[in-house]
Motif scaffolding. Structure first.
Motif: not given
Length: 92
Positions: A66-73, A81-87
């Motif tokens: 579950k901790e590894n599955d929190q994918q960022l996009y 502007q681009r930024y990383m966001r959690r799914k």
């Protein structure tokens, strides 16, 4: 002549087994606390220990996934502007 069995019966009569098995208890106490009076069954204990270990291991595995599955996009805001966001989910 003395009977050897008579002496053995007297010795057995005064013998008390150690622990609660030899104590004078009520039937209700024995019914409520059977683990105090039943001899341990090692194969069943081993099976239970393995089963609990596997269950805890599986829960730990699910937690790690579950901790590894929190994918960022990479998201782009209205200014470009681009930024990383959690799914996220609509249910959150």
């Amino acid at each position: 002549m003395a009977d050897p069995e008579a002496g053995k019966q007297k010795a057995d009569k005064g013998y008390r087994s150690p622990g609660l098995r030899g104590a004078q208890t009520s039937t209700l106490f024995r019914a409520v606390n059977p683990e105090l009076f039943i001899k341990p069954n090692k194969p069943v204990m081993a099976f239970g220990l393995v089963a609990i270990t596997l269950c805890v291991g599986y829960l730990g595995y699910l937690h790690a996934i579950k901790e590894n599955d929190q994918q960022l996009y990479e998201a782009v805001d209205s200014e470009g502007q681009r930024y990383m966001r959690r799914k996220t989910s609509k249910w959150d």
